[in-house]
Design a protein around this motif. Structure first.
Motif, PDB file in Angstrom:
ATOM      1  N   ASP A  55      13.381  -3.278  43.236  1.00 56.32           N
ATOM      2  CA  ASP A  55      12.090  -3.839  42.829  1.00 56.32           C
ATOM      3  C   ASP A  55      11.004  -3.489  43.836  1.00 56.32           C
ATOM      4  OD1 ASP A  55      13.311  -5.103  40.625  1.00 56.32           O
ATOM      5  OD2 ASP A  55      13.925  -6.785  41.882  1.00 56.32           O
ATOM      6  N   PHE A  69       9.293   2.185  45.781  1.00 57.44           N
ATOM      7  CA  PHE A  69       9.678   1.356  44.644  1.00 57.44           C
ATOM      8  C   PHE A  69       8.730   0.172  44.448  1.00 57.44           C
ATOM      9  CE2 PHE A  69      13.546   3.599  45.751  1.00 57.44           C
ATOM     10  CZ  PHE A  69      13.966   4.055  44.506  1.00 57.44           C
ATOM     11  N   LYS A  71       5.951   0.704  43.479  1.00 62.08           N
ATOM     12  CA  LYS A  71       5.369   1.202  42.228  1.00 62.08           C
ATOM     13  C   LYS A  71       6.518   1.698  41.356  1.00 62.08           C
ATOM     14  CE  LYS A  71       1.773   3.097  45.223  1.00 62.08           C
ATOM     15  NZ  LYS A  71       1.240   4.355  45.786  1.00 62.08           N
ATOM     16  N   LYS A  72       6.272   1.828  40.090  1.00 62.54           N
ATOM     17  CA  LYS A  72       7.308   2.320  39.176  1.00 62.54           C
ATOM     18  C   LYS A  72       7.515   3.813  39.429  1.00 62.54           C
ATOM     19  CE  LYS A  72       8.520   2.527  34.252  1.00 62.54           C
ATOM     20  NZ  LYS A  72       9.823   1.874  34.384  1.00 62.54           N
ATOM     21  N   SER A  74       9.184   7.607  38.595  1.00 61.57           N
ATOM     22  CA  SER A  74       9.435   8.373  37.380  1.00 61.57           C
ATOM     23  C   SER A  74      10.937   8.566  37.166  1.00 61.57           C
ATOM     24  CB  SER A  74       8.764   9.748  37.476  1.00 61.57           C
ATOM     25  OG  SER A  74       9.389  10.525  38.495  1.00 61.57           O
TER      26      SER A  74
END
Length: 249
Positions: A55, A69, A71-72, A74
């Motif tokens: 997370d 992580f 941020k999201k 790819s």
């Protein structure tokens, strides 16, 4: 430093499993992770392999790959992370309908699209390396638990990973079969593979590890050389855990 991790956190719903983990994994070294059930050991291992996505936290690899992580990330970055490591599971996870040889060749041929002839030669040499030269055409149900786990190790090595991950590789084995698996892992350590091993085998961790990490309740409680953490732990929680394992009553 092969991998530096800062601020790793992972929750499943309201359950915080990993909390603010900072960790360094050195190239060519063996890190063993110990701790009670539910402490977050396996989840940490699965985060290293992208089987679970953190997370929060930042992974910084020596080759320049950095994954944030917070941020999201790819799907491509998750795949890059997964490709760096080979995973050995406690329950073997072999394909029951494929021979030992086919289990080892599956990943390199199907996923990595490598040359079939070259992969077969590699797989045969790896199965010989783990002591299964005469078992290559047998199916998992024809193999003992220790033999199945050694096929699992050969399978992980076949994808030529930078990092080997072991999730309690002996926990599903009968006592007399544990030694044959630990011997293979010790051989890999002598060959300077970069490895992270979740284990409850204290003596093995002492023999094979460059560093031992003790986890409890999602935190790293103590880490250091095995002679310190396992022989002279500073933290009371580590002392209690080792006392219970080494002197069961």
């Amino acid at each position: 430093m092969f991998l530096t991790i800062n601020g790793l956190a992972k929750a499943f719903g309201d359950l915080e499993v990993l909390k603010d983990i900072d960790l360094e994994i050195e190239k060519g070294k063996v890190l063993s992770i110990m701790g009670p059930s539910g402490s977050g050991k396996t989840t940490l291992l699965r985060c290293l392999n992208a089987l679970e996505l953190p997370d929060n936290g930042v992974f910084s690899f020596e080759d320049g790959l950095t994954l944030n992580f917070d941020k999201k990330i790819s799907k491509q970055d998750a795949l890059r992370l997964r490709r760096k490591s080979g995973m050995v599971f406690q329950s073997y996870n072999l394909f029951p309908h494929k021979t030992a040889l086919e289990n080892v060749t599956e990943g390199p041929i199907i996923v990595q699209k490598r040359n079939k002839t070259e992969v077969r030669e590699l797989a045969e040499s790896l199965l010989e390396k783990v002591g299964l030269k005469d078992k290559i055409n047998l199916y998992p149900h024809q193999l003992s638990g220790g033999q199945q786990q050694r096929v699992g190790i050969a399978r992980a090595l076949a994808i030529e990973p930078e990092l080997m991950l072991f999730d309690e590789p002996t926990s599903a084995l009968d006592p007399e079969l544990i030694g044959e698996v630990l011997t293979v892992i010790k051989d890999l350590a002598r060959e300077n593979w970069t490895m992270v091993i979740v284990t409850h085998e204290v003596q093995f961790a002492e023999q094979v590890s460059d560093k031992v990490l003790f986890m409890d309740n999602g935190y790293i409680v103590e880490q250091g050389p095995p002679e310190e953490v396992l022989k002279d732990p500073k933290e009371k929680r580590t002392q209690q855990f080792l006392q219970r394992i080494l002197n069961p009553s």
